[in-house]
Write a protein that holds these residues in place. Sequence first.
Motif, PDB file in Angstrom:
ATOM      1  N   TRP A 153       0.837  -1.200   0.000  1.00 55.23           N
ATOM      2  CA  TRP A 153       0.000   0.000   0.000  1.00 55.23           C
ATOM      3  C   TRP A 153       0.874   1.252   0.000  1.00 55.23           C
ATOM      4  N   TRP A 154       1.928   1.252   0.785  1.00 54.33           N
ATOM      5  CA  TRP A 154       2.753   2.436   1.014  1.00 54.33           C
ATOM      6  C   TRP A 154       3.677   2.706  -0.170  1.00 54.33           C
ATOM      7  N   THR A 155       4.360   1.659  -0.637  1.00 57.61           N
ATOM      8  CA  THR A 155       5.412   1.856  -1.631  1.00 57.61           C
ATOM      9  C   THR A 155       4.865   1.742  -3.056  1.00 57.61           C
ATOM     10  N   ARG A 156       4.034   0.735  -3.307  1.00 56.29           N
ATOM     11  CA  ARG A 156       3.516   0.561  -4.660  1.00 56.29           C
ATOM     12  C   ARG A 156       2.425   1.584  -4.977  1.00 56.29           C
ATOM     13  N   HIS A 157       1.513   1.762  -4.037  1.00 57.12           N
ATOM     14  CA  HIS A 157       0.369   2.655  -4.273  1.00 57.12           C
ATOM     15  C   HIS A 157       0.566   4.039  -3.684  1.00 57.12           C
ATOM     16  N   ARG A 158       1.744   4.281  -3.079  1.00 58.37           N
ATOM     17  CA  ARG A 158       2.045   5.586  -2.473  1.00 58.37           C
ATOM     18  C   ARG A 158       0.896   6.054  -1.569  1.00 58.37           C
ATOM     19  N   ALA A 159       0.298   5.110  -0.836  1.00 54.65           N
ATOM     20  CA  ALA A 159      -0.776   5.398   0.121  1.00 54.65           C
ATOM     21  C   ALA A 159      -1.982   6.077  -0.525  1.00 54.65           C
ATOM     22  N   SER A 160      -2.149   5.888  -1.850  1.00 57.33           N
ATOM     23  CA  SER A 160      -3.232   6.595  -2.547  1.00 57.33           C
ATOM     24  C   SER A 160      -4.524   5.779  -2.631  1.00 57.33           C
ATOM     25  N   LEU A 161      -4.453   4.452  -2.419  1.00 53.08           N
ATOM     26  CA  LEU A 161      -5.694   3.660  -2.363  1.00 53.08           C
ATOM     27  C   LEU A 161      -6.383   3.997  -1.058  1.00 53.08           C
ATOM     28  N   PRO A 162      -7.657   4.383  -1.098  1.00 54.90           N
ATOM     29  CA  PRO A 162      -8.317   4.730   0.166  1.00 54.90           C
ATOM     30  C   PRO A 162      -8.237   3.572   1.172  1.00 54.90           C
ATOM     31  N   ALA A 163      -7.687   3.858   2.358  1.00 51.74           N
ATOM     32  CA  ALA A 163      -7.566   2.832   3.400  1.00 51.74           C
ATOM     33  C   ALA A 163      -8.807   2.870   4.279  1.00 51.74           C
ATOM     34  N   LEU A 164      -9.386   1.699   4.515  1.00 51.15           N
ATOM     35  CA  LEU A 164     -10.559   1.621   5.389  1.00 51.15           C
ATOM     36  C   LEU A 164     -10.137   1.337   6.825  1.00 51.15           C
ATOM     37  N   GLY A 165      -8.912   0.895   6.997  1.00 51.57           N
ATOM     38  CA  GLY A 165      -8.406   0.615   8.335  1.00 51.57           C
ATOM     39  C   GLY A 165      -7.116  -0.173   8.260  1.00 51.57           C
ATOM     40  N   PHE A 166      -6.537  -0.448   9.429  1.00 52.33           N
ATOM     41  CA  PHE A 166      -5.280  -1.196   9.517  1.00 52.33           C
ATOM     42  C   PHE A 166      -5.485  -2.349  10.484  1.00 52.33           C
ATOM     43  N   VAL A 167      -4.882  -3.501  10.172  1.00 50.54           N
ATOM     44  CA  VAL A 167      -4.926  -4.624  11.108  1.00 50.54           C
ATOM     45  C   VAL A 167      -3.520  -5.159  11.310  1.00 50.54           C
ATOM     46  N   GLN A 168      -3.253  -5.648  12.503  1.00 54.49           N
ATOM     47  CA  GLN A 168      -1.970  -6.268  12.810  1.00 54.49           C
ATOM     48  C   GLN A 168      -2.205  -7.773  12.813  1.00 54.49           C
ATOM     49  N   ARG A 169      -1.825  -8.423  11.710  1.00 53.19           N
ATOM     50  CA  ARG A 169      -2.070  -9.861  11.578  1.00 53.19           C
ATOM     51  C   ARG A 169      -1.268 -10.640  12.617  1.00 53.19           C
ATOM     52  N   GLY A 170      -1.955 -11.354  13.487  1.00 53.49           N
ATOM     53  CA  GLY A 170      -1.284 -12.204  14.483  1.00 53.49           C
ATOM     54  C   GLY A 170      -1.010 -11.532  15.812  1.00 53.49           C
ATOM     55  N   VAL A 171      -1.532 -10.310  15.997  1.00 57.38           N
ATOM     56  CA  VAL A 171      -1.161  -9.550  17.201  1.00 57.38           C
ATOM     57  C   VAL A 171      -1.702 -10.185  18.491  1.00 57.38           C
ATOM     58  N   GLU A 172      -2.833 -10.910  18.369  1.00 57.42           N
ATOM     59  CA  GLU A 172      -3.496 -11.435  19.576  1.00 57.42           C
ATOM     60  C   GLU A 172      -2.546 -12.292  20.415  1.00 57.42           C
ATOM     61  N   THR A 173      -1.710 -13.084  19.745  1.00 57.64           N
ATOM     62  CA  THR A 173      -0.847 -14.018  20.470  1.00 57.64           C
ATOM     63  C   THR A 173       0.584 -13.509  20.600  1.00 57.64           C
ATOM     64  N   ALA A 174       0.825 -12.262  20.181  1.00 59.58           N
ATOM     65  CA  ALA A 174       2.192 -11.720  20.248  1.00 59.58           C
ATOM     66  C   ALA A 174       2.538 -11.294  21.667  1.00 59.58           C
ATOM     67  N   THR A 175       3.826 -11.292  21.952  1.00 62.90           N
ATOM     68  CA  THR A 175       4.302 -10.794  23.248  1.00 62.90           C
ATOM     69  C   THR A 175       5.451  -9.815  22.987  1.00 62.90           C
ATOM     70  N   PRO A 176       5.675  -8.883  23.901  1.00 59.98           N
ATOM     71  CA  PRO A 176       6.808  -7.962  23.720  1.00 59.98           C
ATOM     72  C   PRO A 176       8.121  -8.746  23.702  1.00 59.98           C
ATOM     73  N   ALA A 177       9.065  -8.313  22.886  1.00 58.07           N
ATOM     74  CA  ALA A 177      10.372  -8.982  22.819  1.00 58.07           C
ATOM     75  C   ALA A 177      11.096  -8.815  24.155  1.00 58.07           C
ATOM     76  N   PRO A 178      12.028  -9.724  24.469  1.00 55.30           N
ATOM     77  CA  PRO A 178      12.797  -9.583  25.710  1.00 55.30           C
ATOM     78  C   PRO A 178      13.465  -8.204  25.756  1.00 55.30           C
ATOM     79  N   GLY A 179      13.341  -7.539  26.891  1.00 55.71           N
ATOM     80  CA  GLY A 179      13.960  -6.222  27.043  1.00 55.71           C
ATOM     81  C   GLY A 179      12.985  -5.068  26.901  1.00 55.71           C
ATOM     82  N   VAL A 180      11.846  -5.306  26.231  1.00 54.44           N
ATOM     83  CA  VAL A 180      10.909  -4.193  25.992  1.00 54.44           C
ATOM     84  C   VAL A 180      10.277  -3.729  27.306  1.00 54.44           C
ATOM     85  N   LEU A 181       9.655  -4.652  28.027  1.00 51.17           N
ATOM     86  CA  LEU A 181       8.953  -4.262  29.257  1.00 51.17           C
ATOM     87  C   LEU A 181       9.941  -3.773  30.315  1.00 51.17           C
TER      88      LEU A 181
END
Length: 312
Positions: A153-181
Amino acid sequence: MLSGGVGGARFLRGLREHVRSNLPGSQINAIVNTGDDMWLTGLRIAPDLDSIMYTLAGENDETRGWGRVGETERVSGELRAYGVGWPWFTLGDLDIGTHITRSHLLREGQPLSAVTDHITARWDLGVRLVPATDQEVETHVLVEGGELHFQEWWTRHRASLPALGFVQRGVETATPAPGVLEAIAEADVVLVAPSNPVVSIGTILGIPGIRAALAATSARVVGVSPIIAGSVVRGMADACLAAIGVETSAEAVALHYGARSAGGLLDAWLVDNADAAALPTIEAAGITACAVPLWMRDPGTSARLAADALAV
Ligand code: GDP
Ligand code: CA
């Protein structure tokens, strides 16, 4: 510091300079967005981690604004001839060396955080780079009739395709990397870089556990506006803000992040002198606000901005 790519890298370079001269012995931890990462032609690409690494190493192409200085593109030409990869997404030859190294270490079974330690050890960065998460949580853009990887979306379409929203695929089961918290809990101050509020800072905040750590830390959380006088300075972040219904203004981004005292992110927010009229609105929301020069034209102006952020 919570950081995206280019805006974060410039601010980190200034913070490093300020800290080296005025706060020797201090450690800077950068918690970096990994939502733009992807597999392409068998290689793991991590644009924000690499933008920061090249900038802090003095290896980035200042004219073009991204990638390595003195870069060639012979390998990309071969990939194009074989019809693999994305013809509109060119990887430089030196840059591919980084991606091969990263992919090799990941395939040996190391997590991205350990791989990043290995890759960054080559350079004298003066900043520890920590990916927000070790899991592959990629940002996708919802558009009419489907979804695309953020990078397309960003590089090929230069953000010109109307975006309806953003999703983070797989975020539900993600955890912060060691050192973040740990970095957030032990920080003297948490800085929010003038990075894309939606797909850089927003993706970091979306990793379960990070918001709670920011709410709980005894450090003050100080953000720098990526918007100056209603404009995004560099890039197309306004398209991301529009997609989530936030106006492109310094005060709208502050109110979007919210006051920490009201369950949001910020204790304080720096706006540009051009946006001084917005200070009362931001203060009324419970966020300490201050107007200073926000244009990072060179390492000197970035260092002054870092000093202002620490002062507030
Ligand atoms: P990306 O991952 O490469 O898109 O970079 P970031 O998310 O870190 O930051 C991109 C944002 O940085 C842009 O949308 C701009 O709003 C902001 N930015 C870039 N240069 C400057 C600057 O000189 N001053 C300020 N205040 N913001 C900047
Ligand atoms: Ca990015």
